[in-house]
Design a protein around this motif. Structure first.
Motif, PDB file in Angstrom:
ATOM      1  N   ASP A 139       8.963  29.729   1.914  1.00  0.00           N
ATOM      2  CA  ASP A 139       9.248  28.585   2.839  1.00  0.00           C
ATOM      3  C   ASP A 139       9.117  27.312   2.347  1.00  0.00           C
ATOM      4  N   LEU A 140       8.117  27.292   1.367  1.00  0.00           N
ATOM      5  CA  LEU A 140       7.884  25.872   0.602  1.00  0.00           C
ATOM      6  C   LEU A 140       7.668  26.029  -0.794  1.00  0.00           C
ATOM      7  N   VAL A 141       7.830  25.412  -1.745  1.00  0.00           N
ATOM      8  CA  VAL A 141       7.645  25.264  -3.226  1.00  0.00           C
ATOM      9  C   VAL A 141       7.088  23.888  -3.276  1.00  0.00           C
ATOM     10  N   LEU A 142       5.899  23.794  -4.224  1.00  0.00           N
ATOM     11  CA  LEU A 142       5.253  22.667  -4.159  1.00  0.00           C
ATOM     12  C   LEU A 142       4.938  22.322  -5.671  1.00  0.00           C
ATOM     13  N   VAL A 190       5.104  15.866  -4.873  1.00  0.00           N
ATOM     14  CA  VAL A 190       4.150  14.511  -4.505  1.00  0.00           C
ATOM     15  C   VAL A 190       3.628  14.078  -5.781  1.00  0.00           C
ATOM     16  N   LEU A 191       3.694  12.818  -6.061  1.00  0.00           N
ATOM     17  CA  LEU A 191       3.070  12.281  -7.073  1.00  0.00           C
ATOM     18  C   LEU A 191       1.773  11.655  -6.708  1.00  0.00           C
ATOM     19  N   ASP A 192       0.780  12.105  -6.905  1.00  0.00           N
ATOM     20  CA  ASP A 192      -0.587  11.991  -6.578  1.00  0.00           C
ATOM     21  C   ASP A 192      -1.746  11.994  -7.340  1.00  0.00           C
ATOM     22  N   HIS A 193      -1.558  12.813  -8.730  1.00  0.00           N
ATOM     23  CA  HIS A 193      -2.515  12.927  -9.270  1.00  0.00           C
ATOM     24  C   HIS A 193      -2.878  11.697 -10.303  1.00  0.00           C
ATOM     25  N   SER A 194      -1.939  11.013 -10.564  1.00  0.00           N
ATOM     26  CA  SER A 194      -2.226   9.793 -11.663  1.00  0.00           C
ATOM     27  C   SER A 194      -1.626   8.369 -11.194  1.00  0.00           C
ATOM     28  N   THR A 195      -1.317   8.489  -9.894  1.00  0.00           N
ATOM     29  CA  THR A 195      -0.695   7.476  -9.312  1.00  0.00           C
ATOM     30  C   THR A 195      -1.337   6.474  -8.439  1.00  0.00           C
ATOM     31  N   PRO A 196      -1.176   5.387  -8.117  1.00  0.00           N
ATOM     32  CA  PRO A 196      -0.206   4.564  -8.866  1.00  0.00           C
ATOM     33  C   PRO A 196      -0.369   4.754 -10.312  1.00  0.00           C
ATOM     34  N   CYS A 197       0.440   4.770 -11.370  1.00  0.00           N
ATOM     35  CA  CYS A 197       0.602   5.287 -12.528  1.00  0.00           C
ATOM     36  C   CYS A 197      -0.694   4.529 -13.452  1.00  0.00           C
ATOM     37  N   LYS A 198      -1.425   5.535 -14.085  1.00  0.00           N
ATOM     38  CA  LYS A 198      -2.662   4.641 -14.668  1.00  0.00           C
ATOM     39  C   LYS A 198      -2.248   4.356 -16.178  1.00  0.00           C
ATOM     40  N   ASP A 199      -1.287   5.047 -16.884  1.00  0.00           N
ATOM     41  CA  ASP A 199      -1.225   4.831 -18.275  1.00  0.00           C
ATOM     42  C   ASP A 199       0.443   5.278 -18.600  1.00  0.00           C
ATOM     43  N   ILE A 200       0.804   4.859 -19.668  1.00  0.00           N
ATOM     44  CA  ILE A 200       2.218   5.271 -20.087  1.00  0.00           C
ATOM     45  C   ILE A 200       2.458   6.512 -19.907  1.00  0.00           C
ATOM     46  N   HIS A 246      15.498  12.915  -7.548  1.00  0.00           N
ATOM     47  CA  HIS A 246      16.885  12.282  -7.094  1.00  0.00           C
ATOM     48  C   HIS A 246      18.173  13.275  -7.546  1.00  0.00           C
ATOM     49  N   ARG A 247      17.905  13.958  -8.618  1.00  0.00           N
ATOM     50  CA  ARG A 247      19.060  14.675  -9.061  1.00  0.00           C
ATOM     51  C   ARG A 247      19.397  15.640  -7.906  1.00  0.00           C
ATOM     52  N   PHE A 248      18.535  16.362  -7.520  1.00  0.00           N
ATOM     53  CA  PHE A 248      18.762  17.266  -6.452  1.00  0.00           C
ATOM     54  C   PHE A 248      18.405  16.951  -4.953  1.00  0.00           C
ATOM     55  N   GLN A 249      18.510  15.517  -5.028  1.00  0.00           N
ATOM     56  CA  GLN A 249      18.205  14.969  -3.492  1.00  0.00           C
ATOM     57  C   GLN A 249      17.052  15.966  -2.577  1.00  0.00           C
ATOM     58  N   ILE A 250      15.932  15.963  -3.434  1.00  0.00           N
ATOM     59  CA  ILE A 250      14.811  16.819  -2.614  1.00  0.00           C
ATOM     60  C   ILE A 250      14.235  15.991  -1.340  1.00  0.00           C
ATOM     61  N   THR A 251      14.240  16.639  -0.216  1.00  0.00           N
ATOM     62  CA  THR A 251      14.122  15.848   0.810  1.00  0.00           C
ATOM     63  C   THR A 251      12.696  15.479   1.012  1.00  0.00           C
ATOM     64  N   HIS A 252      11.784  16.220   0.437  1.00  0.00           N
ATOM     65  CA  HIS A 252      10.413  15.890   0.771  1.00  0.00           C
ATOM     66  C   HIS A 252       9.862  15.535  -0.556  1.00  0.00           C
ATOM     67  N   PHE A 253      10.321  14.260  -1.138  1.00  0.00           N
ATOM     68  CA  PHE A 253       9.799  13.729  -2.402  1.00  0.00           C
ATOM     69  C   PHE A 253       8.789  12.497  -1.991  1.00  0.00           C
ATOM     70  N   PHE A 254       7.675  12.641  -2.199  1.00  0.00           N
ATOM     71  CA  PHE A 254       6.636  11.572  -1.770  1.00  0.00           C
ATOM     72  C   PHE A 254       6.350  10.775  -3.222  1.00  0.00           C
ATOM     73  N   ASP A 255       6.796   9.275  -3.246  1.00  0.00           N
ATOM     74  CA  ASP A 255       6.789   8.534  -4.312  1.00  0.00           C
ATOM     75  C   ASP A 255       5.326   7.451  -3.689  1.00  0.00           C
ATOM     76  N   VAL A 256       4.800   6.863  -4.680  1.00  0.00           N
ATOM     77  CA  VAL A 256       3.898   5.741  -4.334  1.00  0.00           C
ATOM     78  C   VAL A 256       4.336   4.885  -3.222  1.00  0.00           C
ATOM     79  N   GLY A 257       3.536   4.790  -2.032  1.00  0.00           N
ATOM     80  CA  GLY A 257       3.694   4.196  -1.017  1.00  0.00           C
ATOM     81  C   GLY A 257       3.985   5.250   0.170  1.00  0.00           C
ATOM     82  N   GLN A 258       4.501   6.334  -0.150  1.00  0.00           N
ATOM     83  CA  GLN A 258       4.643   7.377   0.734  1.00  0.00           C
ATOM     84  C   GLN A 258       3.498   8.392   0.841  1.00  0.00           C
ATOM     85  N   MET A 259       2.983   8.481  -0.495  1.00  0.00           N
ATOM     86  CA  MET A 259       2.422   9.897  -0.966  1.00  0.00           C
ATOM     87  C   MET A 259       0.954   9.787  -0.479  1.00  0.00           C
TER      88      MET A 259
END
Ligand code: SF4
Length: 419
Positions: free
Chosen positions: A30-33, A63-73, A87-100
């Protein structure tokens, strides 16, 4: 033959009438994370296999959560790779900085998991969603890649340990104390590849946030998953979050368990786990006075609003002890908003805490509170392995938000009942 909750969910997702422990099955997901560390590895495997489409863009969460806001290069490059894929696959539940938020707090909050569902995540604490009566478990990045492409995963059906709860918590005792007590009883391999299935009248005494904390740490006893029955508290939590149909699953009355453990909630005391294993437990009064240099309140284990309230109740009108750094990380943007609306952030800042945007940060020794040589932290996170929050000479004591907050005030490990 009767089935456990987990076995019934797996049978349904495999299209079978019944399954038994040890059976190998292939089940629909039902979901892959994935997160900012594991998704890039999965993408590499996905591309290497020549895959060109995902099974369902609505059933993948990144979900971009472990090292975000990005801590290094390096972390910025990993996030860029995950972002491009989303973005390539238009993933509905993509959580970037600010939503994550921290993934295992975020997904239930966003209504992405419902009872009876089957979820895999390329993160070991994916087992958290068992609090909602779902089957959820951590997998490797290759399984995540295959899951994203096919919507299927293979499982060995686990046997189960029944954990029957009775009574109710004393003040300052919570789900964290219960799960540390349980892991202390059975050890870090006490539930190896088994389900921890919670039952009994005591379940109704647990808040949903308690249940998330307990299910989250099932993996710390080696469990394949932890799972709770669905009750009125579950339904209330889901209301307004999940609008698709779902079906609660109950264990059969003749379900087979390898063993039953009975825990009386009344008898539990605030409990901590000393370095370097979650099973190295003591009641807090046994180790009160142990010096600390840092306190961390947050993570997928204890970064929810109830955790913030418990910490704030103790920190209100008090100061973090001189020489101690107290870092508070509400686990999601919504938890941050709620904590602000309730005046909790003000309490933390006035007490002398640093309050962070949601991130895993110090939990894995990433950023926002890495320890130095020989330092010791008390933390509401879930792992206190050697080197988890800093160099191998640093130490972590696992505790509840109440114990962590009391320790911040006292400047050493402290019993919240004594503050
Ligand atoms: Fe993993 Fe810690 Fe992040 Fe939870 S908070 S997902 S345990 S790194």
């Amino acid at each position: 033959m009767g089935m456990t909750m987990t076995q019934k969910i797996l049978a349904k997702h495999a299209g079978l009438d019944s399954v038994e422990a040890g059976q190998l099955i292939e089940g629909k997901l039902d979901l892959v994370l994935g997160n900012d560390i594991t998704t890039p590895v999965a993408i590499t495997e996905f591309d290497k296999a020549g895959l060109t489409q995902v099974f369902d863009r609505d059933k993948i969460a990144i979900v971009l959560d472990h090292s975000t806001p990005c801590k290094d290069i390096k972390s910025a490059q990993l996030c860029a790779k995950a972002r491009d894929f989303a973005h390539r696959f238009q993933i509905t539940h993509f959580f970037d900085v600010g939503q994550m938020g921290v993934e295992h707090a975020l997904l239930p909050e966003q209504g992405l998991v419902a009872p009876g569902e089957a979820v895999i995540g390329a993160d070991s604490h994916t087992c958290t969603y068992g609090a909602l009566g779902a089957f959820s478990t951590g997998v490797g990045s290759t399984d995540m890649a295959a899951g994203m492409a096919t919507g299927l995963s293979w499982f060995k059906v686990p046997s189960a340990i029944k954990v029957t709860l009775k009574g109710k918590f004393q003040p300052y005792v919570s789900g964290k104390d219960l799960v540390l007590h349980l892991i202390g009883m059975i050890g870090v391999d006490g539930a190896l590849y088994k389900s921890l299935e919670f039952a009994g009248e005591g379940v109704s005494e647990l808040s949903m946030d308690d249940r998330f904390t307990i299910a989250n740490m099932a993996i710390e006893a080696g469990a394949k998953n932890g799972i709770f029955p669905v009750d009125e508290k579950t339904r209330a939590y889901l209301k307004g979050r999940v609008d698709r149909e779902w079906e609660a699953v109950e264990a059969d009355s003749d379900a087979i368990y390898e063993r039953e453990i009975i825990i009386d909630l009344d008898e539990l005391r605030p409990t901590v786990a000393l370095p370097h294993l979650p099973s190295n437990t003591r009641t807090v009064d046994e180790v009160a006075g142990t010096p600390i240099q840092q306190v961390v309140i947050g993570s997928c284990t204890n970064g929810r609003i109830e955790d913030m309230r418990k910490a704030a109740e103790i920190l209100k009108g008090r100061k973090v002890h001189e020489g101690v750094r107290c870092i508070v990380l509400p686990a999601t943007q919504q938890v941050m908003l709620d904590a602000m609306a309730e005046g909790l952030v003000q309490i933390f800042i006035e007490a002398g805490c640093a309050v962070s945007t949601p991130t895993c940060g110090p939990c894995l020794g990433g950023h926002m509170g890495v320890l130095a040589d020989g330092e010791r932290a008390i933390s509401t996170t879930n792992r206190n392995f050697v080197g988890r929050m800093g160099p191998v000479s640093s130490e972590i004591i696992l505790a509840s938000p109440a114990v962590a907050a009391a320790s911040a005030v006292a400047g050493c490990v402290a019993d919240p009942r004594s503050i």
